[in-house]
Design a protein around this motif. Structure first.
Motif: not given
Ligand SMILES: [Zn+2]
Length: 269
Positions: A115-121, A176-178, A222-224
């Protein structure tokens, strides 16, 4: 020599230019992602187990139907690597390492990573980052070319090649990560999973960082920090509860993956 797929996803560029608009069209983004996906497929050993692939794709599709934003041609692939890593290419392709399936305890935890990766897209973070990267690297001319009407496909291919060959990696901003955490959790809840699975997987990452730092170093570059992400999400999800946590299918798939010959390490070490 294995070239890190993160070279594609994560732009380590400290562009001072912050662009209010996304200058890359959805069409261009999809084309750039298609080119990058070809490169990743050539570089990364894919887990070919049909049952595992269709299971992961099923979870991914259930999530993407609940994602807002353009209708991207989402796809889901599993890299046969033991480390915990996941990344999204522009315009649709999502990758997770086999290590994610093995270290997740429940389906909701796996769904949280996807879901996190889908949200980036869905939030079009790649469009921002590609634009910034092109500006920072003096390649804005390519952008102008991509926005022209003729040869759109080949221009996008050129940008895709630049993004890959330049070695400047697509690194999403902290904002973007948040946002990917917040939006990802929302997507999970709408699709019927308990979004707290996402927080639990951050705990997995944190523990793994203490136990075997190398197994999460790429992901954490690549992530906090996971503790910070978990604390923030916990506050955000305070009033949220309920949703699917696990299924027998997940446990079956995980057991099957664990019985396979050990996955190689990224970079062939
Ligand atoms: Zn991310």
């Amino acid at each position: 020599m294995y070239r890190m797929p993160v070279a594609v996803t994560v732009l380590a560029v400290s562009a001072t230019t912050v662009l209010a608009v996304k200058l890359i069209s959805v069409k261009d983004e999809i084309e750039i992602g298609r080119q990058a996906q070809q490169q990743v497929k050539a570089d990364v050993p894919e887990l070919r187990e049909a049952s595992v692939r269709s299971y992961v794709t099923g979870i991914g599709r259930a999530l993407t139907t609940r994602a807002a934003g353009p209708k991207y041609p989402y796809s889901f692939s599993v890299a046969n690597y033991q480390e915990i890593n996941a990344f999204a290419l522009p315009g649709g392709p999502v990758w997770i390492n086999r290590g994610v399936i093995e270290s997740a305890a429940t389906e909701a935890q796996l769904a949280g990573v996807l879901a996190h990766e889908i949200a980036h897209i869905a939030q079009r973070h790649a469009a921002d980052q590609i634009t910034k990267s092109l500006v920072a690297n003096g390649l804005i001319g390519l952008l102008g070319a991509v926005l022209g009407n003729d040869g759109r496909g080949s221009r996008a291919a050129q940008i895709g090649a630049q993004v890959l060959a330049g070695g400047y990696m697509l690194k999403f901003s902290r904002d973007d990560e948040r946002e990917a955490d917040t939006v990802g959790a929302r997507i999970m809840r709408r699709a019927g999973w308990d979004p707290r699975g996402m927080i639990e997987f951050m705990e997995v990452l944190r523990r793994q960082q203490g136990r075997d730092p190398g197994s999460v170093s790429v992901f954490l570059s690549t992530h906090p920090a996971p503790a910070e992400r978990a604390a923030r999400l916990r506050t955000e999800l305070k009033s949220m509860s309920g949703g699917r946590r696990d299924t027998p299918q997940f446990q079956t798939v995980r057991a099957r993956v664990k019985r396979l010959p050990p996955a190689p390490r990224m970079g062939g070490r």
